[in-house]
Write an enzyme that holds these catalytic residues in place. Structure first.
Site, PDB file in Angstrom:
ATOM      1  N   ASN A   8      -0.313   9.145  -6.688  1.00  0.00           N
ATOM      2  CA  ASN A   8      -0.215   8.488  -5.386  1.00  0.00           C
ATOM      3  C   ASN A   8       1.069   8.999  -4.748  1.00  0.00           C
ATOM      4  O   ASN A   8       2.162   8.547  -5.093  1.00  0.00           O
ATOM      5  CB  ASN A   8      -0.190   6.972  -5.583  1.00  0.00           C
ATOM      6  N   ARG A 107      -4.796   9.728  -4.536  1.00  0.00           N
ATOM      7  CA  ARG A 107      -5.039   8.773  -3.457  1.00  0.00           C
ATOM      8  C   ARG A 107      -4.742   9.467  -2.129  1.00  0.00           C
ATOM      9  O   ARG A 107      -3.663  10.040  -1.943  1.00  0.00           O
ATOM     10  CB  ARG A 107      -4.112   7.571  -3.618  1.00  0.00           C
ATOM     11  N   HIS A 196      -7.460   0.142   2.315  1.00  0.00           N
ATOM     12  CA  HIS A 196      -7.515  -0.605   1.044  1.00  0.00           C
ATOM     13  C   HIS A 196      -8.900  -0.526   0.405  1.00  0.00           C
ATOM     14  O   HIS A 196      -9.259  -1.372  -0.405  1.00  0.00           O
ATOM     15  CB  HIS A 196      -7.197  -2.114   1.229  1.00  0.00           C
ATOM     16  N   ARG A 257       4.113  -6.363   8.970  1.00  0.00           N
ATOM     17  CA  ARG A 257       3.241  -5.980  10.099  1.00  0.00           C
ATOM     18  C   ARG A 257       2.659  -7.209  10.782  1.00  0.00           C
ATOM     19  O   ARG A 257       2.294  -8.180  10.108  1.00  0.00           O
ATOM     20  CB  ARG A 257       2.089  -5.096   9.611  1.00  0.00           C
ATOM     21  N   GLU A 400      -6.044  -0.323  -8.603  1.00  0.00           N
ATOM     22  CA  GLU A 400      -6.453   0.824  -7.786  1.00  0.00           C
ATOM     23  C   GLU A 400      -6.417   2.122  -8.585  1.00  0.00           C
ATOM     24  O   GLU A 400      -7.240   3.007  -8.379  1.00  0.00           O
ATOM     25  CB  GLU A 400      -5.567   0.917  -6.537  1.00  0.00           C
TER      26      GLU A 400
END
Ligand code: AMP
Length: 414
Positions: A8, A107, A196, A257, A400
């Site tokens: 990643n 990823r 996601h 956010r 993940e």
């Protein structure tokens, strides 16, 4: 043993994890960061007794830690970072020369409308990922830097790209189209993509397996609540609606956010407060959400501040939960009811107050939380609804890396 290496990669760092896909267990993980700075840092952790597989175990949690080794040294670029990673494997194990990875999974944040499944990386795929940087200028170039370096380091094994957006490529046009001028939208590829996806896919499949129900029969809502947060409505294993849109800024209130906001707020701030586009980008992505409302992006701090009686922390929590409830209602409507609602990621797995708050008004839809189960400190995948609840509510630890490794192997060894 069937080792798969998962990468990643960010712009100045990358994370890696080596998994044995015969057992789904993590053998080692690490982080190489401050690439390009005068002194970089590399951390490598070996699991003596590897962490248990996610489903039914303590997902992704490095329970039996052998040792974490840290090195500080200049790491000029990603390729040098991969050399440092190889040194760590050679020094501390497991040995990649004895059991080399059979594939490397990467990823990749943005697959645009082009990539809807894990994809074997070729020079052409690299060009496509680079081209999609227009849509994800912060993420795709960083992901690509990791791919290029990893392909130099491991030239003889298949490399596979797993896209955050891919799972949401099943959205219907009605769900992904913004109501703006279609020519403007088409010219700039403006539409909802969703993110996601790897986590939403993993959690929805883990939930079906845990309940021993066929995935195709289930209507599911998955709340991925971490520092970034999104919720997805999944019908028979297919994403039909999701809260993140053109970028990961839309939707839920997040750590830093804003999530959904009237776009006219931006016009107002530009005209009246003299803020530039970059200022507004920074405001909504980095200085909003829980941080903007209460001074911390970490829900643990918000909880402590509520305990001290700080009104702004309480308001932040209430705004956060209010939005969750709005999406829960919306997705119950889009699905026509749900069989399963799952919570995952840092907040979803660890904050019973958030889970209860999100669902407390949904008794009319057959959702009944068992407060003792919800508050329990138990780890791993678990039910938190009552036995009488028509909708089963779960906590499902996400993993993940395991999902990326699975998808990588499905392409590398079809
Ligand atoms: P993630 O992005 O999935 O790693 O989630 C990180 C976020 O999860 C943190 O910023 C916290 O807000 C939240 N979090 C992590 N641990 C806890 C905890 N024990 N209780 C409440 N929130 C937590």
């Amino acid at each position: 043993m069937t080792p798969v290496l998962v990468i990643n990669s960010g712009s100045s760092s990358f994370k890696y994890q080596l998994l044995d896909m015969d057992t789904g267990r993590t053998l080692a993980s690490g982080l190489v960061e401050r690439i390009g700075e005068p002194i970089g840092v590399a951390r490598h952790t070996v699991y003596a007794t590897p962490a248990p597989a996610a489903t039914g175990g303590v997902a992704g949690t490095p329970t039996f830690l052998d040792a974490t080794r840290t090195r500080e040294l200049p790491i000029p670029d990603h390729t040098a970072g991969f050399e440092v990673m190889l040194d760590a494997f050679a020094s501390y194990g497991p040995s990649l020369t004895e059991t080399p990875p059979v594939a490397v999974g990467h990823r990749v944040v943005h697959g645009g409308a082009r990539f809807f499944e894990p994809t074997l990386i070729t020079p052409l795929v690299e060009i496509n990922i680079d081209e999609l940087s227009v849509l994800a200028p912060l993420h795709n170039p960083a992901n690509l830097a990791g791919i290029v370096a990893a392909r130099t380091t491991f030239p003889d094994v298949p490399h596979v790209a797993v896209f955050d957006t891919a799972f949401h490529q099943t959205l219907a046009p009605a769900a992904y189209t913004y109501a703006i001028d279609t020519e403007v939208a088409a010219a700039h590829r403006i539409r909802r993509y969703g993110f996601h996806g790897t986590s939403h896919k993993f959690v929805s499949e883990a939930a079906a397996a845990f309940l021993a129900r066929p995935l195709v029969e289930l209507k599911q809502i998955v709340f991925h609540l971490g520092n970034g947060a999104s919720v997805t409505a999944i019908d028979g294993g297919r994403s039909i609606d999701t809260s993140m849109g053109f970028t990961p800024l839309e939707g839920l209130v997040m750590g830093t956010r804003s999530g959904d906001i009237d776009p006219a707020v931006l016009f107002q701030l530009e005209r009246r407060a003299g803020m530039s586009v970059d200022d507004l980008d920074d405001l909504l992505n980095k200085r909003s959400g829980l941080l903007g409302l209460a001074g911390s992006n970490d829900l643990r701090d918000i909880r402590a501040a509520i305990g001290r009686g700080e009104p702004r922390a309480l308001l932040a929590f209430e705004v956060y939960v209010h939005r969750l409830r709005a999406y829960a209602g919306a997705y119950l409507a889009q699905l026509g009811g749900a069989d399963v609602i799952s919570f995952t990621a840092g907040v979803g797995e660890n904050a019973p107050g958030v889970r209860a708050g999100a669902l407390e008004t949904l008794g009319f839809a057959g959702v009944e939380i068992d407060h003792e189960r919800n508050e329990s400190a138990e780890r791993g995948i678990r039910v938190i609804s009552t036995d009488a609840s028509a909708v089963t509510v779960l906590v499902v630890p996400t993993d993940e890396e395991l999902e990326i490794a699975r998808q990588t192997l499905s392409v590398a060894r079809p």
